[in-house]
Design a protein around this motif. Structure first.
Motif, short mmCIF file in Angstrom:
data_model
loop_
_atom_site.label_atom_id
_atom_site.label_comp_id
_atom_site.label_asym_id
_atom_site.label_seq_id
_atom_site.Cartn_x
_atom_site.Cartn_y
_atom_site.Cartn_z
N ILE A 154 29.95 15.71 18.90
CA ILE A 154 30.06 16.92 18.03
C ILE A 154 30.66 16.64 16.89
O ILE A 154 30.12 17.27 15.74
N SER A 155 31.65 15.82 16.84
CA SER A 155 32.20 15.40 15.29
C SER A 155 31.15 14.88 14.62
O SER A 155 31.10 14.97 13.47
N VAL A 156 30.51 13.61 15.19
CA VAL A 156 29.63 12.72 14.64
C VAL A 156 28.51 13.50 13.99
O VAL A 156 28.15 13.36 13.00
N GLU A 157 28.01 14.17 14.89
CA GLU A 157 26.78 15.17 14.54
C GLU A 157 27.13 16.26 13.30
O GLU A 157 26.19 16.49 12.53
N ASN A 158 28.35 16.74 13.30
CA ASN A 158 28.54 17.69 12.20
C ASN A 158 29.05 16.85 11.02
O ASN A 158 28.46 17.33 9.99
N PHE A 159 29.61 15.92 10.91
CA PHE A 159 29.75 14.92 9.79
C PHE A 159 28.53 14.37 9.31
O PHE A 159 28.20 14.56 8.13
N ALA A 160 27.73 14.15 10.04
CA ALA A 160 26.42 13.48 9.51
C ALA A 160 25.38 14.67 9.11
O ALA A 160 24.78 14.48 8.02
N GLY A 177 34.83 8.12 12.77
CA GLY A 177 34.70 7.75 11.42
C GLY A 177 33.51 6.58 11.23
O GLY A 177 32.73 6.63 10.13
N SER A 178 33.61 5.46 12.14
CA SER A 178 32.78 4.62 12.02
C SER A 178 31.35 4.87 12.09
O SER A 178 30.46 4.62 11.21
N VAL A 179 31.18 5.64 13.23
CA VAL A 179 29.74 6.10 13.58
C VAL A 179 29.38 7.21 12.67
O VAL A 179 27.98 7.36 11.94
N ASN A 228 18.94 8.54 8.07
CA ASN A 228 18.89 9.54 9.14
C ASN A 228 20.15 9.01 10.12
O ASN A 228 20.42 7.90 9.86
N THR A 229 20.52 9.79 11.04
CA THR A 229 21.42 9.10 12.09
C THR A 229 20.58 8.37 13.22
O THR A 229 19.48 8.41 13.00
N GLN A 230 21.29 7.39 13.54
CA GLN A 230 20.56 6.47 14.35
C GLN A 230 19.83 7.24 15.86
O GLN A 230 18.95 6.87 16.10
N ASP A 231 20.67 7.99 16.30
CA ASP A 231 19.85 8.75 17.32
C ASP A 231 18.73 9.47 16.92
O ASP A 231 17.51 9.31 17.73
N ASP A 232 18.57 10.10 15.82
CA ASP A 232 17.34 10.76 15.40
C ASP A 232 16.16 9.81 14.97
O ASP A 232 15.24 9.76 15.22
N ALA A 233 16.79 8.57 14.48
CA ALA A 233 15.87 7.66 13.96
C ALA A 233 15.36 6.81 15.26
O ALA A 233 13.96 6.53 15.16
N ILE A 234 16.09 6.65 16.35
CA ILE A 234 15.59 6.10 17.59
C ILE A 234 14.59 7.22 18.10
O ILE A 234 13.54 6.82 18.72
N ARG A 235 14.66 8.23 18.17
CA ARG A 235 13.98 9.33 18.50
C ARG A 235 12.60 9.39 17.74
O ARG A 235 11.50 9.63 18.47
N SER A 278 22.98 27.12 21.83
CA SER A 278 22.96 28.39 21.48
C SER A 278 23.63 28.21 19.98
O SER A 278 23.61 29.45 19.45
N GLY A 279 24.09 27.17 19.27
CA GLY A 279 24.28 27.47 17.86
C GLY A 279 25.80 27.19 17.62
O GLY A 279 26.17 27.65 16.39
N LYS A 280 26.48 27.04 18.67
CA LYS A 280 28.20 27.37 18.51
C LYS A 280 28.64 25.93 17.92
O LYS A 280 30.01 25.92 17.97
N CYS A 281 28.08 24.89 18.04
CA CYS A 281 28.36 23.62 17.57
C CYS A 281 28.22 23.11 16.03
O CYS A 281 28.12 21.93 16.05
N GLY A 282 27.73 23.84 15.50
CA GLY A 282 27.55 23.49 13.93
C GLY A 282 26.21 22.85 13.79
O GLY A 282 25.15 23.39 14.16
N HIS A 283 26.22 21.61 13.36
CA HIS A 283 25.03 20.79 13.12
C HIS A 283 24.38 19.94 14.33
O HIS A 283 23.75 19.38 14.36
N PHE A 284 25.22 20.31 15.39
CA PHE A 284 24.92 19.69 16.89
C PHE A 284 23.54 20.50 17.19
O PHE A 284 23.47 21.57 17.80
N GLY A 285 22.42 19.54 17.22
CA GLY A 285 21.18 20.14 17.55
C GLY A 285 20.55 19.24 18.49
O GLY A 285 20.95 18.94 19.73
N ALA A 286 19.31 18.96 18.28
CA ALA A 286 18.61 18.12 19.19
C ALA A 286 19.13 16.72 19.20
O ALA A 286 18.58 15.76 19.96
N GLY A 287 19.69 16.27 18.39
CA GLY A 287 20.59 14.99 18.37
C GLY A 287 21.77 14.86 19.26
O GLY A 287 21.60 15.43 20.29
#
Length: 797
Positions: free
Chosen positions: A94-100, A179-181, A426-433, A290-299
């Motif tokens: 959640i932290s990585v996805e929100n920062f990204a 921080g690194s990711v 893009n984030t690596q997870d989304d790029a691989i997707r 449900s949208g409670k985690c900020g930018h955390f979505g399909a990633g």
């Protein structure tokens, strides 16, 4: 490579053998690399049960109720490990996805007005995150650098590296990974998650951390390295299950990659822990959707569903798939070698200059990564959006800052996208997707894929080894899926078949690179199937994994084995060296003098021996009436220190205390703490009167150490040492007589009366055994020399 092994095999065997029994050498530097010093940071673990008088009395007092309680506590700890690791993975993702998400959303908003301002914001955002990560590692938790898997693999192999499983290492791993990711470096969070799960398991096993006042007496149940080893194994499997949402893959990863032994009882607990992690992660994902985690979505959590992709394949496609396996083996072996060279250079030259240099290095790598990921897409012309099926859910171009294919970046028209930005910016997870996606033929050009492959491969080699938490699973998937998609493009153009998907070849490329670099087969195969949700591709994944591993093995060892060797971790590999077949146990001992103790030893002699060397185990000898020397047991250094500190067992007489039967210690006093080095000889103050006293070591030694004859082959000793998780093996002259013979039938025990705790051997009665021994010429049970023979059935919990 084979010739090098043949030349250096003898020296390697002697080096590994000589390092295991001792508590020598090593200090942790600021990037988690073990190095030689007098600090003694690398030490073997005592997996063997020390069956002294205190242990036997404690076991005799425990009934079946305590056994049931202990089993229940182990399962309860497995539950806690699963929950803790799952929550840590949720927090990191959640932290990585929100920062990204904040980073990309802010950058896309600013570049609408000024590309230069957007570039500056993008660089500063990444730099701040990476700076926080490297600062945490260099100033708070040096052992949190790297992936942590080589260190955990060494721990489960029987080697303890000081600081690897500390509480501050856990905190540094979690926040350093964020921080690194989140800072966009070419590394992943999956390796650090394995280390995180192991730290959580270790801290639970020791009841928490006393240094940071986060501990509980109710959790301080497991006192031995053997029990802690089981918990750390559960933590490793939980880390993989949390990273990939692959519970079965986590169990197989622990079995195949990190452990040197396995028990069926442990299999159930490891599987249970991984299942708990899967439940926690799935619950968290349902809550975040449900949208409670900020930018955390399909990633976020890695799962690339390609179940709607290619369902069948033809015989002609097997050749290009085999080519993917060969490419993966070559690029994986090259990756291992390059990272080994660069990490070695960092260790010997760059990182010796202090923490400031490490911080500057990480910041420069972050700046280089930001410039490449932002600048290269600007040089690429935009491509018109293809016609997409509305039912597929794929839109072109995708919304700025959100996950999806066809990213619009530096495009003048609304219906255009930048294929290089789709994977770079893009984030690596989304790029691989995006690389794995089906129904997106010709989304990427060959030029863009080749550019990304070269640049990201270079960044991954340069980044690994810097002073930040770094995993190599996701970068390996990125690299492999890129050249896999390239091969898929050529196959589509050559065969002109509509059922061929480029994303399928991207998946096979990812599996081939991981197999060529990390040399995993079964666990990696299951992980790839679980994260893609496509069981039909299982035979193809198996094919490319076998090919890539075979090709990679022809050049060097696996990634984690190479890194463990570089860090000075003396791993015992699964297969002994070929040269060991020509060596005996006596030859492996060399010319080193064995330091032994008499049964009744003077306190001054014990103190002098402990100060003059760092050996962990000492043979205890006694003399018979005929003047013969007998080895009566093994005395550990930590036990001697406990006796010297307590002083309650000191005696004035140099004679043995026969028949006293007084044990003034319980078994818990001899347990080595997991969070510190324990006692040292410098911590003990002995007066001149104390030094003139004596100690009878008989009640405290291990009377049944493992013993091998001097002419046993070193290969056989090696297998015994590794499979039993030993720390010491006595090498003795060949015995002159046989006192008995134990077969499989003698180990099959049937309980006859539970109340009286009596047992009857199923094989033969005592009378029958006397007759058999007379017939075979062995000693009779009435022989008085055999009355003291005690056959114990050792059970490991």
């Amino acid at each position: 490579m084979l010739s090098n092994h043949l030349q250096n095999g003898m020296e390697t065997a002697r080096l590994v053998w000589s390092r295991l029994p001792n508590s020598e050498d090593g200090e942790f530097d600021a990037v988690g690399i073990s190095k030689k010093s007098d600090g003694g940071s690398v030490e073997s673990l005592d997996y063997e049960v020390i069956e002294n008088h205190a242990y036997r009395e404690e076991q005799a007092q425990r009934g079946k109720v305590y056994f049931v309680y202990q089993v229940a506590v182990k399962w309860f700890f497995a539950l806690l490990i699963g929950i803790g690791t799952g929550l840590a993975a949720v927090f990191i993702n959640i932290s990585v996805e929100n920062f990204a998400g904040w980073k990309f959303h802010l950058t896309f908003q600013i570049i609408q007005k000024s590309y230069l301002a957007g570039f500056v914001i993008y660089v500063l955002f990444n730099l701040a995150l990476v700076l926080s990560s490297v600062y945490i590692v260099t100033h708070f938790a040096p052992a949190a650098a790297g992936s942590g898997i080589p260190e955990i693999k060494g721990y489960l192999n029987g080697v303890d590296i000081h600081g690897t499983l500390f509480f501050r290492t856990l905190i540094g791993k979690i926040f350093g990974s964020i921080g690194s990711v989140g800072g966009g470096l070419a590394l992943g969070k999956e390796g650090p998650l394995v280390h995180t799960g192991a730290c959580i398991a270790s801290l639970l096993g020791q009841g928490g951390s006393t240094k940071y006042h986060v501990s509980s007496r109710w959790l301080q149940v497991f006192k031995s390295d053997r029990d802690r080893r089981d918990l750390v194994t559960c933590g490793c499997a939980a880390g993989v299950a949390a990273a990939f949402r692959a519970p079965v893959g986590g169990v197989l990863f622990a079995l195949e990659e990190v452990t040197s032994w396995w028990r069926s009882q442990l299999m159930w607990r490891v599987f249970f822990t991984s299942a708990i992690v899967a439940v926690v992660v799935r619950t968290a994902m349902g809550w975040c959707k449900s949208g409670k985690c900020g930018h955390f979505g399909a990633g976020g959590f890695i799962i690339w569903d390609i179940s709607g992709g290619q369902e069948d394949y033809s015989f002609q496609e097997l050749l290009p798939m085999a080519v993917i396996g060969v490419i993966g083996g070559l690029l994986g072996a090259l990756f291992n070698q390059l990272t080994l060279y660069i990490t070695h250079w960092r260790r010997n030259y760059l990182h010796k200059k202090g923490n400031r240099v490490k911080i500057i290095e990480a910041c420069l790598i972050s700046l280089l990564t930001s410039v490449i990921s932002f600048g290269l897409p600007l040089l690429r012309k935009c491509t018109p959006c293809p016609e997409t099926d509305p039912a597929s859910g794929i839109e072109c171009p995708s919304s700025p800052g959100m996950s999806g294919n066809y990213v619009k970046f530096y495009c003048g028209r609304d219906n255009e996208y930048n294929d290089l930005a789709t994977i770079f910016f893009n984030t690596q997870d989304d790029a691989i997707r995006n690389l794995f996606s089906a129904k997106t033929i010709h989304e990427f050009s060959a030029q863009s894929l080749l550019t990304f492959l070269v640049m990201f491969y270079t960044l991954a080699v340069i980044t690994f080894g810097s002073a930040v938490p770094a995993g190599q699973f996701v970068p390996g998937i990125m690299i492999g899926s890129t050249y896999g998609r390239l091969v898929g493009m050529f196959v589509v153009n050559f065969y002109q078949k509509l059922n061929i998907e480029e994303g399928t070849y991207a998946l096979l490329g990812a599996a081939s690179f991981l197999g060529g670099s990390m040399r995993m087969t079964v666990s990696l195969c299951v992980i790839m199937v679980e994260i893609t949700n496509n069981l039909k591709l299982l035979p193809l994944i198996m094919l490319v994994l076998l090919i890539s591993k075979a090709v990679g093995d022809a050049f060097n060892e696996g990634f984690y084995e190479e890194q463990a060797r570089l860090r000075g971790i003396p791993l015992l590999e699964s297969r002994p060296k070929y040269q060991m077949r020509k060596m005996t146990a006596k030859e492996a001992c060399g010319t080193r003098k064995v330091i032994s103790l008499p049964r009744v030893v003077k306190v001054s002699d014990v103190a002098s021996i402990l100060r003059s060397n760092k050996h962990n185990g000492f043979p205890v000898i006694d003399h018979t009436r005929n003047g013969e020397t007998l080895v009566i047991g093994l005395m550990l250094r930590s036990h001697l220190l406990v006796l010297l500190q307590s002083k309650v067992d000191f005696q004035h007489s140099p004679l043995p205390c026969e028949g006293s039967g007084i044990i003034r210690h319980n078994f818990n006093e001899f347990v080595k703490p997991a969070t510190s080095r324990g006692l040292s000889i410098g911590d003990i103050h002995l007066s001149s009167d104390d030094l003139e006293m004596y100690i009878d070591l008989a009640p405290f030694l291990n009377p049944s150490p493992y013993v091998v004859p001097e002419d046993m082959s070193l290969t056989k000793v090696y297998n015994l040492f590794r499979q039993l998780g030993l720390r010491h093996v006595f090498v003795v002259p060949r015995a002159s007589r046989v006192v008995g013979l134990i077969t499989r039938k003698d180990l099959l025990i049937e309980e006859e009366n539970e109340d009286l705790d009596t047992v009857e051997l199923q094989s033969t009665s005592v009378r029958g055994r006397r007759r058999d021994r007379r017939l075979t010429g062995t000693a009779d049970m009435e022989d008085p020399l055999l009355n003291d023979l005690l056959v114990q059935n050792r059970t490991s919990s």
